[in-house]
Design an enzyme around this catalytic site. Structure first.
Site, PDB file in Angstrom:
ATOM      1  N   CYS A 120       0.864  -1.181   0.000  1.00 43.24           N
ATOM      2  CA  CYS A 120       0.000   0.000   0.000  1.00 43.24           C
ATOM      3  C   CYS A 120       0.897   1.226   0.000  1.00 43.24           C
ATOM      4  O   CYS A 120       2.100   1.123   0.260  1.00 43.24           O
ATOM      5  CB  CYS A 120      -0.894   0.012   1.232  1.00 43.24           C
ATOM      6  N   CYS A 130      -3.900   6.187   0.180  1.00 46.98           N
ATOM      7  CA  CYS A 130      -3.372   4.914  -0.331  1.00 46.98           C
ATOM      8  C   CYS A 130      -3.027   4.987  -1.817  1.00 46.98           C
ATOM      9  O   CYS A 130      -2.598   3.989  -2.411  1.00 46.98           O
ATOM     10  CB  CYS A 130      -4.388   3.798  -0.083  1.00 46.98           C
ATOM     11  N   LYS A 200     -12.553  -4.551   1.863  1.00 47.48           N
ATOM     12  CA  LYS A 200     -12.021  -3.714   2.941  1.00 47.48           C
ATOM     13  C   LYS A 200     -12.934  -2.514   3.114  1.00 47.48           C
ATOM     14  O   LYS A 200     -13.107  -1.704   2.196  1.00 47.48           O
ATOM     15  CB  LYS A 200     -10.607  -3.271   2.583  1.00 47.48           C
ATOM     16  N   ARG A 210      -3.607   3.454  12.554  1.00 45.48           N
ATOM     17  CA  ARG A 210      -3.088   4.675  11.921  1.00 45.48           C
ATOM     18  C   ARG A 210      -2.079   5.372  12.826  1.00 45.48           C
ATOM     19  O   ARG A 210      -1.210   6.084  12.359  1.00 45.48           O
ATOM     20  CB  ARG A 210      -4.245   5.567  11.480  1.00 45.48           C
ATOM     21  N   LYS A 253     -12.091  -7.408   5.915  1.00 43.76           N
ATOM     22  CA  LYS A 253     -11.513  -6.544   6.936  1.00 43.76           C
ATOM     23  C   LYS A 253     -12.426  -5.361   7.196  1.00 43.76           C
ATOM     24  O   LYS A 253     -12.886  -4.759   6.237  1.00 43.76           O
ATOM     25  CB  LYS A 253     -10.156  -6.073   6.402  1.00 43.76           C
ATOM     26  N   SER A 279      -6.864  -3.437  14.303  1.00 40.19           N
ATOM     27  CA  SER A 279      -6.320  -2.767  15.486  1.00 40.19           C
ATOM     28  C   SER A 279      -7.400  -2.374  16.497  1.00 40.19           C
ATOM     29  O   SER A 279      -7.231  -2.573  17.698  1.00 40.19           O
ATOM     30  CB  SER A 279      -5.532  -1.536  15.045  1.00 40.19           C
TER      31      SER A 279
HETATM   32  C1  PBG Z   1      -3.727   0.428   4.797  1.00 42.14           C
HETATM   33  C2  PBG Z   1      -4.026  -0.503   5.899  1.00 42.14           C
HETATM   34  C3  PBG Z   1      -4.803  -0.211   7.016  1.00 42.14           C
HETATM   35  C4  PBG Z   1      -4.813  -1.362   7.804  1.00 42.14           C
HETATM   36  C5  PBG Z   1      -4.050  -2.315   7.167  1.00 42.14           C
HETATM   37  N1  PBG Z   1      -3.586  -1.774   5.967  1.00 42.14           N
HETATM   38  C6  PBG Z   1      -5.442   1.034   7.457  1.00 42.14           C
HETATM   39  C7  PBG Z   1      -6.315   1.835   6.609  1.00 42.14           C
HETATM   40  O1  PBG Z   1      -6.818   1.402   5.575  1.00 42.14           O
HETATM   41  O2  PBG Z   1      -6.512   2.967   6.991  1.00 42.14           O
HETATM   42  C8  PBG Z   1      -5.538  -1.476   9.110  1.00 42.14           C
HETATM   43  C9  PBG Z   1      -5.152  -2.601   9.990  1.00 42.14           C
HETATM   44  C10 PBG Z   1      -5.620  -2.473  11.383  1.00 42.14           C
HETATM   45  O3  PBG Z   1      -6.424  -1.587  11.736  1.00 42.14           O
HETATM   46  O4  PBG Z   1      -5.178  -3.294  12.182  1.00 42.14           O
HETATM   47  N2  PBG Z   1      -2.561   0.187   4.170  1.00 42.14           N
END
Ligand code: PBG
Length: 328
Positions: A120, A130, A200, A210, A253, A279
């Site tokens: 990403c 992204c 996602k 973040r 996700k 997270s």
């Molecule tokens: C973006 C990415 C994100 C997560 C994994 N890859 C965050 C987003 O899309 O803002 C989130 C993973 C998590 O919250 O544990 N590259």
């Protein structure tokens, strides 16, 4: 009054019976453990919104990876927080990039551990999006989908060159799975699979991540490329496209709030399905456990079981090491 013959309770009376008829199992064999690599040496910086998770320099990533492997965790997922960010995210694909260095070091130290890389740009771009951001007119920005694809190709290829066992594009640009498949195949990496973040959602559960990856968007949000939390049929369209473009594993996700989507994909696709316990899900459980409000070990087990029951083959979780330790 007539009673039915069958009494479900008969088979619940002892653990021997319960395990004899248990429909689902969860084991450490299904888990992927995410790690955050940062530049420097001997760095182990706590992430305040994710107790127990750290930003680590490559030496400590290797140590953590080895510990996880020794406990029986089969795979890690690597994220990088680069030294320098710019508008295109060029540190996402340079040979001396943080993820590239971490992959090399982990594969050298623990060759049998599967190393998956997150592909990403958001950790690498100064604006935190992204993809490539273009200005339409004053105050109006747009993500240039197709210009982003080329950069993602470069990033994925650099990960494969560094020795990644699998790449996991998480950007949600249209067409990226096909683009990455093509560039990998053209450079002799036909054998490297793609785990696509196929479904996602534009979720608020990514908040703590973040902080960990230092990738909060500096303006706007990700709703033009991530999915609307209200939609489920759209998940089928996203997953179908990714499958047709050559995805080997489809990911959903976040995890727990989207068990319905995991189940739906399980029923519609024969590809392996992965669930990401993100997270925010981790931090909620941790916070409650630290207050003595929940039993962490039991709740983690139950949450992982729920993913498996819904139909996930693979679970990406910050609890991977803890679960493996508790179940070894
Ligand atoms: C973006 C990415 C994100 C997560 C994994 N890859 C965050 C987003 O899309 O803002 C989130 C993973 C998590 O919250 O544990 N590259």
């Amino acid at each position: 009054m007539m009673f039915p013959e069958y009494r479900p309770r008969r088979l619940r009376q002892t653990e021997r019976f319960r395990s004899l008829v248990r429909e689902t199992c969860v084991s450490k064999d299904h888990l992927i453990y995410p790690l955050f690599a940062v530049p420097g040496k001997k760095v182990k910086e706590p992430i305040s919104s994710m107790p127990g998770v750290y930003q680590m320099s490559v030496d400590n990533v290797v140590k953590e990876a080895r510990e996880a492997f020794d406990l029986g965790v089969p795979a890690i997922l690597l994220f990088g927080v680069p030294e320098k960010k710019d508008s295109k995210g060029s540190h996402a694909w340079i040979k001396s990039g943080i993820v590239q260095k971490a992959v090399e070091a982990v594969k050298k130290a623990v060759p049998d551990l599967l190393v998956v890389t997150d592909v990403c740009l958001c950790e690498y771009t100064s604006h935190g999006h992204c993809g490539v951001v273009v200005k339409e007119k004053k105050g109006i920005f747009r993500i240039d989908n197709d210009a982003t694809l080329e950069l993602l190709q470069k990033a994925a290829l650099s990960h494969a060159r560094a020795g990644a066992d699998m790449v996991a594009p998480s950007d949600m640009m249209d067409g990226r799975v096909g683009a990455i498949r093509e560039v990998l195949d053209d450079h002799g990496f036909e054998h490297v699979p793609i785990m696509s973040y196929a479904v996602k959602y534009a979720s608020s559960f990514y908040g703590p991540f973040r902080d960990a990856a230092e990738c909060a968007p500096q303006f706007g949000d990700r709703r033009s490329y991530q999915m609307d939390i209200a939609n489920s049929r759209e998940a089928l369209r996203e997953a179908t496209l990714d499958m047709e473009e050559g995805a080997d594993i489809l990911m959903v996700k976040p995890g727990m709030p989207y068990l319905d989507i995991i189940r739906m994909l399980r029923q519609e696709f024969s590809l392996p399905i992965a669930a990401y316990q993100v997270s925010g899900e981790y931090s909620m459980i941790k916070a409650a456990a630290q207050n003595g409000w929940l039993n962490e070990e039991l709740v983690v087990r139950e949450s992982l079981m729920a993913f498996r029951r819904a139909g996930a083959d693979i679970i990406i979780t910050y609890f991977a090491k803890d679960f493996a330790r508790a179940n070894s």
